[in-house]
Design a protein around this motif. Structure first.
Motif, PDB file in Angstrom:
ATOM      1  N   UNK A 258       0.845  -1.190   0.000  1.00 11.65           N
ATOM      2  CA  UNK A 258       0.000   0.000   0.000  1.00 11.65           C
ATOM      3  C   UNK A 258       0.879   1.238   0.000  1.00 11.65           C
ATOM      4  N   UNK A 259       0.319   2.319  -0.527  1.00  6.43           N
ATOM      5  CA  UNK A 259       1.003   3.610  -0.458  1.00  6.43           C
ATOM      6  C   UNK A 259      -0.068   4.676  -0.240  1.00  6.43           C
ATOM      7  N   UNK A 260       0.060   5.403   0.834  1.00 10.77           N
ATOM      8  CA  UNK A 260      -0.847   6.509   1.132  1.00 10.77           C
ATOM      9  C   UNK A 260      -2.318   6.090   1.061  1.00 10.77           C
ATOM     10  N   UNK A 261      -2.631   4.899   1.581  1.00  7.19           N
ATOM     11  CA  UNK A 261      -4.011   4.428   1.656  1.00  7.19           C
ATOM     12  C   UNK A 261      -4.527   3.697   0.439  1.00  7.19           C
ATOM     13  N   UNK A 262      -3.729   3.501  -0.604  1.00  6.87           N
ATOM     14  CA  UNK A 262      -4.178   2.840  -1.833  1.00  6.87           C
ATOM     15  C   UNK A 262      -3.296   1.631  -2.157  1.00  6.87           C
ATOM     16  N   UNK A 263      -3.862   0.681  -2.921  1.00  9.62           N
ATOM     17  CA  UNK A 263      -3.046  -0.427  -3.421  1.00  9.62           C
ATOM     18  C   UNK A 263      -1.911   0.193  -4.231  1.00  9.62           C
ATOM     19  N   UNK A 264      -0.689  -0.245  -3.967  1.00 11.92           N
ATOM     20  CA  UNK A 264       0.444   0.314  -4.690  1.00 11.92           C
ATOM     21  C   UNK A 264       1.594  -0.679  -4.611  1.00 11.92           C
ATOM     22  N   UNK A 265       2.001  -1.204  -5.753  1.00  8.94           N
ATOM     23  CA  UNK A 265       3.039  -2.228  -5.799  1.00  8.94           C
ATOM     24  C   UNK A 265       2.407  -3.579  -6.062  1.00  8.94           C
ATOM     25  N   UNK A 266       3.073  -4.640  -5.657  1.00 10.38           N
ATOM     26  CA  UNK A 266       2.579  -5.995  -5.912  1.00 10.38           C
ATOM     27  C   UNK A 266       1.609  -6.420  -4.822  1.00 10.38           C
ATOM     28  N   UNK A 267       0.563  -7.139  -5.258  1.00  7.25           N
ATOM     29  CA  UNK A 267      -0.430  -7.624  -4.316  1.00  7.25           C
ATOM     30  C   UNK A 267      -1.322  -8.663  -4.946  1.00  7.25           C
ATOM     31  N   UNK A 268      -2.072  -9.351  -4.100  1.00  6.40           N
ATOM     32  CA  UNK A 268      -2.964 -10.411  -4.555  1.00  6.40           C
ATOM     33  C   UNK A 268      -4.343 -10.215  -3.954  1.00  6.40           C
ATOM     34  N   UNK A 269      -5.368 -10.244  -4.808  1.00  2.00           N
ATOM     35  CA  UNK A 269      -6.756 -10.274  -4.369  1.00  2.00           C
ATOM     36  C   UNK A 269      -7.168 -11.739  -4.272  1.00  2.00           C
ATOM     37  N   UNK A 270      -7.636 -12.165  -3.116  1.00  8.46           N
ATOM     38  CA  UNK A 270      -8.089 -13.540  -2.887  1.00  8.46           C
ATOM     39  C   UNK A 270      -9.613 -13.521  -2.820  1.00  8.46           C
ATOM     40  N   UNK A 271     -10.280 -14.288  -3.705  1.00  9.14           N
ATOM     41  CA  UNK A 271     -11.732 -14.302  -3.784  1.00  9.14           C
ATOM     42  C   UNK A 271     -12.312 -15.490  -3.028  1.00  9.14           C
ATOM     43  N   UNK A 272     -13.581 -15.389  -2.643  1.00  6.82           N
ATOM     44  CA  UNK A 272     -14.249 -16.434  -1.869  1.00  6.82           C
ATOM     45  C   UNK A 272     -14.322 -17.776  -2.603  1.00  6.82           C
TER      46      UNK A 272
END
Length: 190
Positions: free
Chosen positions: A37-51
Motif C-alpha cells: 500500500x502507499x498513502x491508503x491505496x493499493x500500490x506495488x505488488x499484491x494479490x486479491x483472494x476471492x471467496x
C-alpha cells in the motif's frame, strides 16, 4: 517508524494514520487484498483472494491496476491471448482434462469439482439453474447466489444481479441443473 496496526478492515503498516507498506485489507464481501500500500491505496505488488478460491495477482499504482493475471481455484491461469477453456469452440473439457487428458467414458468429469470415481458433482445445482463458477445462477430471477450447503438448501446468500452480457455467457457456457428431458425420445411421427 512503521508498525503493524489493526483497523476495522485492515491489518498492516501505517504511516501518518494511512495504510502504507505491507498489509491485508478485507472487503465486506470476504475478498481480501494482501500486498503493498502507499498513502491508503493499493500500490506495488499484491494479490486479491476471492471467496471462490480464485485469486488475482497483480501490480497497482496509486490504486489503479497496471497488470496481472487471474488464477482459478484449480490452478488454471486465465490467458486472454490463448484461452481455449470453455471457449466459443465449445471445448467443454475441464482444466484437469486439459492437463491429464481425457479419462475413459465411465470415469469422466461432470465438472472440475466432481468425484473422480463416480463423476457425481460435489455441488448440487437446482433444476433450471447454472453453476457459474462463483455461485449458483437462477436465470428466472437473474440473481447469482453463493453455493448452498446441500440439496435441501441449494442456494446460499445473495451475491449479485447479473448483467445481460454475464447472463448470456452463463447460459451459453456453464453447467446446468437439468429441468428438461434429455436422451432418447420416441418419435411422434409414424
Amino acid at each position: 517508524m512503521n508498525q503493524n496496526h489493526h483497523l476495522a478492515n485492515y491489518f498492516g503498516e501505517l504511516r501518518n494514520g494511512r495504510m502504507h507498506g505491507h498489509g491485508t485489507y478485507w472487503f465486506d464481501t470476504g475478498t481480501r487484498y494482501v500486498g503493498e500500500f502507499k498513502d491508503g491505496a493499493f500500490h506495488g505488488k499484491g494479490t486479491l483472494h476471492f471467496n471462490n478460491g480464485g485469486r488475482y495477482e497483480g501490480e497497482w499504482k496509486n490504486g489503479i491496476e497496471l497488470n496481472g493475471e487471474y488464477i482459478f481455484s484449480d490452478g488454471l491461469q486465465y490467458d486472454p491471448e490463448d484461452w481455449s477453456y470453455c471457449s466459443e469452440n465449445n471445448d467443454r473439457r475441464f482444466y484437469p482434462e486439459h492437463i491429464n487428458g481425457l479419462k475413459p467414458s465411465d470415469r469422466c468429469l461432470m465438472s472440475a469439482q466432481s468425484d473422480s470415481l463416480s463423476g457425481k458433482p460435489l455441488r448440487y445445482i437446482p433444476d433450471g439453474c447454472y453453476d457459474a463458477g462463483d455461485g449458483i445462477y437462477d436465470p428466472s430471477s437473474r440473481v447469482l447466489y453463493q453455493y448452498g450447503k446441500n440439496e435441501k438448501e441449494p442456494l446460499g446468500a445473495f451475491l449479485r444481479n447479473v448483467t445481460d452480457e454475464e447472463h448470456y455467457w452463463i447460459v451459453s457456457h456453464c453447467r446446468k441443473g437439468w429441468d428438461e428431458f434429455i436422451g432418447f425420445q420416441k418419435s411422434t411421427e409414424e
